[in-house]
Design a protein around this motif. Sequence first.
Motif, PDB file in Angstrom:
ATOM      1  N   TRP A 217       0.819  -1.210   0.000  1.00 49.54           N
ATOM      2  CA  TRP A 217       0.000   0.000   0.000  1.00 49.54           C
ATOM      3  C   TRP A 217       0.854   1.261   0.000  1.00 49.54           C
ATOM      4  O   TRP A 217       0.471   2.277  -0.610  1.00 49.54           O
ATOM      5  CB  TRP A 217      -0.950  -0.010   1.193  1.00 49.54           C
ATOM      6  N   THR A 221       0.536   3.995  -2.989  1.00 47.84           N
ATOM      7  CA  THR A 221       0.241   5.383  -2.663  1.00 47.84           C
ATOM      8  C   THR A 221       1.291   6.321  -3.239  1.00 47.84           C
ATOM      9  O   THR A 221       0.964   7.378  -3.801  1.00 47.84           O
ATOM     10  CB  THR A 221       0.152   5.558  -1.139  1.00 47.84           C
ATOM     11  N   SER A 224       0.854   6.526  -7.013  1.00 46.97           N
ATOM     12  CA  SER A 224      -0.363   7.219  -7.437  1.00 46.97           C
ATOM     13  C   SER A 224      -0.208   8.732  -7.433  1.00 46.97           C
ATOM     14  O   SER A 224      -0.969   9.436  -8.107  1.00 46.97           O
ATOM     15  CB  SER A 224      -1.539   6.827  -6.540  1.00 46.97           C
ATOM     16  N   SER A 454      -3.346  -3.035  -9.929  1.00 46.34           N
ATOM     17  CA  SER A 454      -3.657  -2.246  -8.733  1.00 46.34           C
ATOM     18  C   SER A 454      -3.446  -0.758  -8.978  1.00 46.34           C
ATOM     19  O   SER A 454      -4.204   0.073  -8.470  1.00 46.34           O
ATOM     20  CB  SER A 454      -2.789  -2.708  -7.559  1.00 46.34           C
ATOM     21  N   MET A 458      -6.319   2.044  -8.457  1.00 47.36           N
ATOM     22  CA  MET A 458      -6.147   3.236  -7.618  1.00 47.36           C
ATOM     23  C   MET A 458      -6.524   4.499  -8.388  1.00 47.36           C
ATOM     24  O   MET A 458      -7.234   5.378  -7.885  1.00 47.36           O
ATOM     25  CB  MET A 458      -4.702   3.324  -7.137  1.00 47.36           C
ATOM     26  N   SER A 480      -5.533  10.174  -2.621  1.00 47.09           N
ATOM     27  CA  SER A 480      -4.598   9.053  -2.764  1.00 47.09           C
ATOM     28  C   SER A 480      -4.137   8.538  -1.402  1.00 47.09           C
ATOM     29  O   SER A 480      -4.109   7.327  -1.158  1.00 47.09           O
ATOM     30  CB  SER A 480      -3.390   9.485  -3.597  1.00 47.09           C
ATOM     31  N   GLY A 484      -5.054   4.918   0.321  1.00 42.74           N
ATOM     32  CA  GLY A 484      -3.981   4.044   0.781  1.00 42.74           C
ATOM     33  C   GLY A 484      -4.139   3.637   2.233  1.00 42.74           C
ATOM     34  O   GLY A 484      -3.981   2.459   2.582  1.00 42.74           O
TER      35      GLY A 484
END
Length: 672
Positions: A217, A221, A224, A454, A458, A480, A484
Amino acid sequence: MATEQKVSAEPASQTQNQVDSHSTRMATEEGPPEPAHNSKVVDRRTSKYVWKSKTQYMMTQLGFSVGLGSIWRFPSLCQQFEGTFLFSYVLLFFILGVPLVFMELALGQNFRSDVWRKIHPRLGSVGLTCSLITFLLIIYYNIFIAWSILYLRNSFMYPLPWTECPKWTVTSIPDSNCTRATPSVYFWYGQTLHITNRIDDSGGIVLNIGICLLVVWLFLTVISIQDSNTKGKILYFSVIVPYVILFCFLIRSYLMEGSIYGLRKLVKTKISALFSPILWWRAGTQVFFNLGCGCGGLIVLSSFLKMNTNCAQDAFILVFANLASSLLAAQVVFSVLGFRAATFVRECVNQSYWKLMELIRMRVLPIEVHPPENLMKMPVRAFNMWLNHFNDDLRLQVLEHVPDCKVEEELVRNTEGPGLLYMAFTEAIAKFPDATLWSIIFFLMLINLALSSSMGLMQTIQILLQDTFPWLHNSSLTISVTIGCLGFLFSLLFSHHSGLYFLNLFDDFIGTVALCTMILFENIAVAWIYGAKRFMNEVRDCMGFKVWIMHEFLLRYVTLLVIIIIFICYLLSLGKHPTYTAWDWSTFEMSETPYPEWALILGISLIILIMLPTLVGLLCFKKSVILPLPRNSSPQPLEAPKASSSLQDQQASSSGKTGSLFEVQAAEAQVQ
């Protein structure tokens, strides 16, 4: 929406000039999509920001749709239903996959942001429903990455830890639990998952899995909030490299003994199985899952394309690339499983040969059962064929002392669900020459495939939320980080000792029922609420030509009827209480266990929660509904009695907040 606010607040002539100016810039300038975390509000209809290249766009779409579903879920279902599933899947792939992917790509390309509110004002909350589906998909999707990271770390050990049973440090005696199963099974259930016997027994969080989830994660994050150039470079790597690795595995497995047995099982078809409702339900939902339909990703990614892009061509490319990826992954998995089966049968035959020789020497068995001298040089099926030529009494007498060493039994051993990858496949890799290297490559490939999907999920959640709630346009970084943090907290559910059972629960309800429900709703919204003929005419006007194979009849009747039939198959398959596959530490075997009532209530509640925003939008929309005008028409003045003038004045006075739908449609018509 930001665009509607600007257009409705200005005079009509100024609005027209502004739209024409933006349209000209969009057609003449190209650049990467605006970074997700940029504070500047970007409208995807009039912005100059489009995909840097068509290749980058197609790679992103492939990375989003082609993931672990092709290498885990699809081969697992082929293993369960054999070639019958392959036939039904390919059939539904062309009947449903092509028109639905085309529909979603055309929606994103032609409507840009806030698609569903433009189709009908009451559908404005559909984007929130799609974001909820995507969020629930990603939180259980990422657990595969966490497991793969654990296996990747252990792949650097020699020998591989799933090739032999661990020993007690004091006595150097193998763990008795491992000897009752196999090393790969014990490593998966005992040392990785630390699994409990049932879903009711949580057992707490497995620390190693929790740490790996945190790493996943954090990585998602950070990625993203990067700019599009960085994301593009990562996607090129994460999409291309897995295909190279799959081809290497395919060539390597073809050169090994037994791969033909696995491929035969892949294409083996039973006509009677075609009448099974659960087969068609699984095939249909796998089509949706593999293509990424129903969760908004295809719409979001295509919304950055120029208006005149040939979305029909893109749809065919994506569909055939996705099908080719699934078939390639299935060939790799089944050929490797065939090699594993041949290897274990060869070892079984070798042990049985020497045991039979010893029993004949001890005169426990008659001399008639003396195995052929060159048995070890014969094909692996030779031993079983040699046993079958005896009469029943003599054959049973032999089988009392040695197993029959069947290839068919080895092909299906430990292939349930994720165990197909983490038990059966790893067990086969351990028999490869240079097994450590192949294991590292394999789990790097799994991590790459899952991360590419993934990252797309996201981005989809973020843009859907911004389209649904325009006040979030300047809060991309906050979105974001929030996704996360929440995603990590919710995904900890799957890091418990019973996490595998919860994954099965989510996959049974979210990855199938909720996804299929959303696709059914989308098809009705486009084909019947907005109008299939109108939709196809507008797509034709944008592209400049008509796609004859994509007739409105296909969207209005064929796809809708097939989706309803798939739902009926699901209802017919509910004749028995839903079950999940549980590991029993007392028998060291998998067993079908009924879901407890609270688990079923949880699954149903999640589906209701997902569909709730859409239902609330449909039933509780208080404002007067003005249906969107066709693109080529112009707004006409409303002729209404004076009693309703106050309502019109109220709408006009609030245009600074909500925008005038007539003026927006007129501006969009001029753009076309």
